[in-house]
Design an enzyme around this catalytic site. Structure first.
Site, short mmCIF file in Angstrom:
data_model
loop_
_atom_site.label_atom_id
_atom_site.label_comp_id
_atom_site.label_asym_id
_atom_site.label_seq_id
_atom_site.Cartn_x
_atom_site.Cartn_y
_atom_site.Cartn_z
N LYS A 233 -11.88 -2.10 7.33
CA LYS A 233 -11.12 -2.99 8.21
C LYS A 233 -11.53 -2.82 9.66
O LYS A 233 -11.80 -3.79 10.35
CB LYS A 233 -9.62 -2.78 8.02
CG LYS A 233 -9.10 -3.52 6.79
CD LYS A 233 -8.45 -2.64 5.80
CE LYS A 233 -8.14 -3.39 4.51
NZ LYS A 233 -7.49 -2.52 3.54
N TRP B 201 0.83 -1.21 0.00
CA TRP B 201 0.00 0.00 0.00
C TRP B 201 0.86 1.25 0.00
O TRP B 201 0.54 2.24 -0.66
CB TRP B 201 -0.97 -0.01 1.19
CG TRP B 201 -1.91 -1.16 1.13
CD1 TRP B 201 -2.00 -2.21 2.01
CD2 TRP B 201 -2.90 -1.44 0.11
NE1 TRP B 201 -2.97 -3.09 1.61
CE2 TRP B 201 -3.54 -2.64 0.45
CE3 TRP B 201 -3.30 -0.77 -1.05
CZ2 TRP B 201 -4.55 -3.21 -0.32
CZ3 TRP B 201 -4.32 -1.33 -1.82
CH2 TRP B 201 -4.93 -2.53 -1.45
N ASP C 39 -1.69 6.65 6.30
CA ASP C 39 -2.71 5.70 5.87
C ASP C 39 -2.93 4.76 7.05
O ASP C 39 -2.08 3.94 7.37
CB ASP C 39 -2.21 4.94 4.64
CG ASP C 39 -3.16 3.84 4.19
OD1 ASP C 39 -4.21 3.64 4.84
OD2 ASP C 39 -2.86 3.18 3.17
C1 LIG Z 1 -6.96 -2.10 2.44
C2 LIG Z 1 -5.95 -1.04 2.44
C3 LIG Z 1 -5.89 -0.04 1.45
C4 LIG Z 1 -6.84 -0.04 0.26
O1 LIG Z 1 -8.02 0.53 0.62
P1 LIG Z 1 -9.18 0.80 -0.44
O2 LIG Z 1 -10.22 1.39 0.44
O3 LIG Z 1 -9.56 -0.52 -1.03
O4 LIG Z 1 -8.68 1.74 -1.46
C5 LIG Z 1 -4.94 0.95 1.54
N1 LIG Z 1 -4.07 0.97 2.57
C6 LIG Z 1 -4.08 0.03 3.54
C7 LIG Z 1 -3.09 0.12 4.64
C8 LIG Z 1 -5.02 -0.99 3.50
O5 LIG Z 1 -5.02 -1.92 4.47
#
Ligand SMILES: *Cc1c(COP(=O)(O)O)cnc(C)c1O
Length: 358
Positions: free
Chosen positions: A194, A101, A170
């Protein structure tokens, strides 16, 4: 048989939340119409957004200087939207490369500024087993981007650095799982699927004074200020997602807030890692000090144990615990909503597997 959902995302939600959401789909607040079917501007629905924002502010301790937004497009959209809003042409931003990511965030940011990858823990085999320390930021960099929890590889930043510039993080896979100091951050963003709710809603927490400093034209929908001015209601928001998120936050309040859930999360992760370390048939895949408390990755020492252990777990109601295809083995995602009993089920399977295969 109870089903234990170890999915990495979309992921397990607290059972009481799912029950309330299911009831509201049929009849929202006794109105006779369902929450999926009412206007986002109706008297019925509108308080939901304010409630979700107020709860999140209180739980995370988000100061007034920050806006809280509920957007669409997932964390992947934020990879571009953050630099688009924060960087002027020629501006520099620092990034750490700690996983899949993070690499994607770097790729998108390069459309909008000069991006320095100041640390990478990528290994020769393409995987990542640790997070970097002793970060030195570039002179003049506007922010340092960090992926707080690397969902795929199972590493986590346990201490956010003080680097003299705002952090951008993030936090998709560990938001609201532990106490953090929001004031260290310029932007925090997270896809909800999540730890906060269903997919389709993205939480963005942004320090307002960082905005309006870029010289580029930002399309209306991509400009954070559009959504700040409209209270996340510029266009139709992800209404059901925000509704469920509000219920998740209400549930979180009942867990003792974030300090309460952090204690539970720490205990859950410690228990599972202790079994991985004790059990001679399994081993963890990342540096012990950087282990994630959300995504626990481990492999059998004997590759031939992979399938039979998987079958044993499946026969006991455990689902979606296989590692990402780039890592293999197993990944137990144990987000806020995973009860301790789910971890106990996994540990018991590991012990029984040892008895019959050790
Ligand atoms: C799942 C995830 C993403 C992707 O998220 P989307 O909402 O599908 O764009 C980005 N960063 C991390 C750390 C993730 O766990």
């Amino acid at each position: 048989m109870t089903t234990w959902n170890f999915s990495s995302g979309p992921a397990i939600l607290p059972r009481p939340v799912v029950e309330k959401a299911a009831a509201a789909i049929l009849d929202f607040k006794g109105s006779g119409i369902g929450v999926l079917e009412c206007s986002h501007r109706s008297k019925l629905y509108e308080p939901v957004v304010a409630s979700a924002e107020a709860r999140l502010r209180k739980l995370m301790g988000i100061p007034e200087a920050y806006a809280v937004l509920f957007l669409q497009g997932g964390a992947s959209t934020q990879f571009a939207q953050v630099p688009q809003n924060l960087l002027a042409s020629g501006d520099v931003a620092d990034y750490t490369d700690t996983g899949t990511w993070a690499s994607k965030a770097i790729k998108e940011a390069k459309h909008f500024g000069k991006i320095n990858v100041i640390a990478s823990t990528k290994e020769a085999d393409g995987t990542y087993r640790s997070v970097p320390r002793n970060l030195q930021v570039t002179e003049g960099a506007k922010y340092l981007h960090i992926t707080s929890n690397n969902t795929i590889f199972g590493t986590q930043v346990h201490e956010f650095p003080d680097v003299g510039i705002p952090l951008v993080s993030d936090m998709s896979s560990d938001i609201c799982s532990r106490v953090i100091d929001v004031e260290k951050f310029g932007v925090i963003y997270a896809g909800a699927q999540k730890n906060l709710g269903p997919s389709g809603v993205t939480v963005v927490i942004v320090r307002k004074d960082l905005l309006g400093k870029t010289d580029r034209a930002i399309p209306t929908m991509a400009d954070y200020r559009t959504h700040i001015d409209a209270g996340s209601m510029f266009n139709t928001p992800p209404a059901f997602g925000i509704f469920v998120l509000d219920l998740v936050l209400e549930w979180l309040e009942g867990q003792g807030g974030i300090p309460g859930i952090q204690k539970i999360n720490d205990a859950k992760a410690a228990k599972l890692y202790a079994e991985i370390d004790r059990n001679p048939l399994f081993q963890g895949t990342v540096a012990v000090e950087d282990r994630s408390r959300m995504n626990v990755c481990f492999v059998p020492l004997n590759k031939e144990h992979e399938d039979p252990f998987k079958k044993l777990c499946l026969s006991r109601g455990m689902v979606d615990f296989t590692g990402h295809r780039s890592v293999g083995g197993f990944r137990a995602s144990i987000y806020n909503a995973m009860p301790e009993a789910g971890i106990d089920a996994m540990i018991e399977a590991m012990r029984d597997f040892e008895k019959s295969n050790g």
